[in-house]
Write a protein that holds these residues in place. Sequence first.
Motif, PDB file in Angstrom:
ATOM      1  N   SER A  68       0.833  -1.188   0.000  1.00 24.43           N
ATOM      2  CA  SER A  68       0.000   0.000   0.000  1.00 24.43           C
ATOM      3  C   SER A  68       0.876   1.249   0.000  1.00 24.43           C
ATOM      4  O   SER A  68       2.001   1.243   0.508  1.00 24.43           O
ATOM      5  CB  SER A  68      -0.891  -0.010   1.238  1.00 24.43           C
ATOM      6  OG  SER A  68      -1.572   1.204   1.359  1.00 24.43           O
ATOM      7  N   ALA A  70       0.188   3.916   1.691  1.00 25.10           N
ATOM      8  CA  ALA A  70       0.128   4.541   3.014  1.00 25.10           C
ATOM      9  C   ALA A  70       1.151   3.961   3.982  1.00 25.10           C
ATOM     10  O   ALA A  70       1.408   4.546   5.025  1.00 25.10           O
ATOM     11  CB  ALA A  70      -1.271   4.380   3.595  1.00 25.10           C
ATOM     12  N   SER A  72       4.586   3.255   5.647  1.00 28.58           N
ATOM     13  CA  SER A  72       5.913   3.871   5.685  1.00 28.58           C
ATOM     14  C   SER A  72       6.905   2.863   6.268  1.00 28.58           C
ATOM     15  O   SER A  72       6.601   2.155   7.217  1.00 28.58           O
ATOM     16  CB  SER A  72       5.897   5.150   6.516  1.00 28.58           C
ATOM     17  OG  SER A  72       5.561   4.873   7.838  1.00 28.58           O
ATOM     18  N   GLY A 103      -6.729   7.103  12.776  1.00 23.95           N
ATOM     19  CA  GLY A 103      -5.396   7.072  12.198  1.00 23.95           C
ATOM     20  C   GLY A 103      -4.399   6.277  13.007  1.00 23.95           C
ATOM     21  O   GLY A 103      -3.202   6.320  12.744  1.00 23.95           O
TER      22      GLY A 103
END
Length: 139
Positions: A68, A70, A72, A103
């Motif tokens: 993905s 998103a 990291s 989140g």
Amino acid sequence: MASSSTVMKAENGQSSSSSSSKKRGRQATTILTLPQPRPHQPKERSPLTLATLQVIKERAEKRAKRTSLAVSVRHFDNTDINYDWLLPGWVAEERYVPSGRKGLGRIYKYYYDPTGHMYYSKREVLFAWRKMNIICLDP
């Protein structure tokens, strides 16, 4: 702590404010300068670590379609405080995967040996070291 790099303090130990200075008259203030943080300097990595990172990145390119955007990823070696137990050439990888409404996410940790073989936990790494006779752990 103030947001700027200076802190104002009265000589008698109380913080200075406009209301207290009117009541007692003008007090001399001392301006303290806080040390400025040093700019982040990239650390030097050993040649063994760089070779391991190269192998890891080559494998990551092969699976790039499955990861993905998103997520990291950060890599660490034995020069980092939390991973000082690693042997030279071994690399730890932390993947942060965001999830949920607020989140909040999860950090997954993986460990790589100099050949690029992946281990899923510190326990597996220590077991592999014992199996390779690199390090012997006494219970």
